[in-house]
Motif scaffolding. Structure first.
Motif, short mmCIF file in Angstrom:
data_model
loop_
_atom_site.label_atom_id
_atom_site.label_comp_id
_atom_site.label_asym_id
_atom_site.label_seq_id
_atom_site.Cartn_x
_atom_site.Cartn_y
_atom_site.Cartn_z
N TYR A 23 0.86 -1.18 0.00
CA TYR A 23 0.00 0.00 0.00
C TYR A 23 0.90 1.22 0.00
N TRP A 25 1.96 4.70 0.35
CA TRP A 25 1.59 5.99 0.90
C TRP A 25 2.86 6.76 1.14
N LYS A 54 0.19 11.11 0.48
CA LYS A 54 -0.46 10.17 -0.43
C LYS A 54 -0.96 9.01 0.40
N LEU A 55 -2.26 8.76 0.32
CA LEU A 55 -2.89 7.68 1.07
C LEU A 55 -2.93 6.40 0.24
N PRO A 56 -3.02 5.24 0.90
CA PRO A 56 -3.07 3.97 0.17
C PRO A 56 -4.27 3.87 -0.77
N TRP A 167 8.37 7.26 0.75
CA TRP A 167 7.30 6.30 0.49
C TRP A 167 7.37 5.16 1.49
#
Length: 168
Positions: A23, A25, A54-56, A167
């Protein structure tokens, strides 16, 4: 018995960490310069500092920006940019393009001046220096409708930013 617990603990830790990396993010910081051109004749250049997230499972990078004119805060903006692609340009250098939206509160003289609602078109270059660390530069075209006490206006901003993201 202890070896089984150690092995199981390591296995669970690896499983959990691989799920984290699956994921994508990120958290990042950027700085830049933004010239702005307005219909009311007030053209303003600002120096910007921003945080990005940045979200999953969401292809949107959210950014909170604070813009300064001299030592005074001129505006604060929340943006969301939807990345369409991030292909390789040459070797480790990539480019990306995105469309997004922005909403800003501008107060260049410490009093409320306007709420700006606009769209964004973004073009950027990025490079992963090592696996979780990305550096980038981007240019955006950001036309906005400015809602003021006097009525409606138009503002065109062209933010140029340089930053990094980690990240996870």
């Amino acid at each position: 018995m202890n070896k089984k617990k150690i092995f199981l603990s390591i296995f669970i830790l690896l499983l959990f960490s691989s799920a984290l990396f699956a994921y994508d993010w990120s958290l990042g910081m950027q700085g830049g310069w933004t010239p702005a051109f307005e219909t009311d004749g007030i053209d303003l250049e600002t120096t910007d500092v921003a945080l990005s997230l940045k979200l999953p499972s969401v292809p949107v990078i959210f950014t909170w920006d604070a813009a300064f004119h001299g030592y005074n805060i001129a505006s604060t903006t929340i943006m969301g940019d939807w990345w369409f692609n991030n292909p390789t340009l040459v070797k480790d250098l990539h480019y990306y393009y995105a469309l997004g939206a922005a909403i800003a509160l501008r107060f260049p003289d410490y009093s409320f001046y306007s709420v700006d609602i606009g769209a964004r078109a973004v073009l950027g270059l990025n490079m992963y220096l090592y696996e979780p660390f990305e550096v980038y530069t981007q240019l955006a075209l950001q036309p906005s409708l400015a809602i003021t006490k006097e009525g409606l206006g138009f503002i065109m901003q062209t933010p140029l930013s340089v930053g990094f993201r980690l990240w996870f």
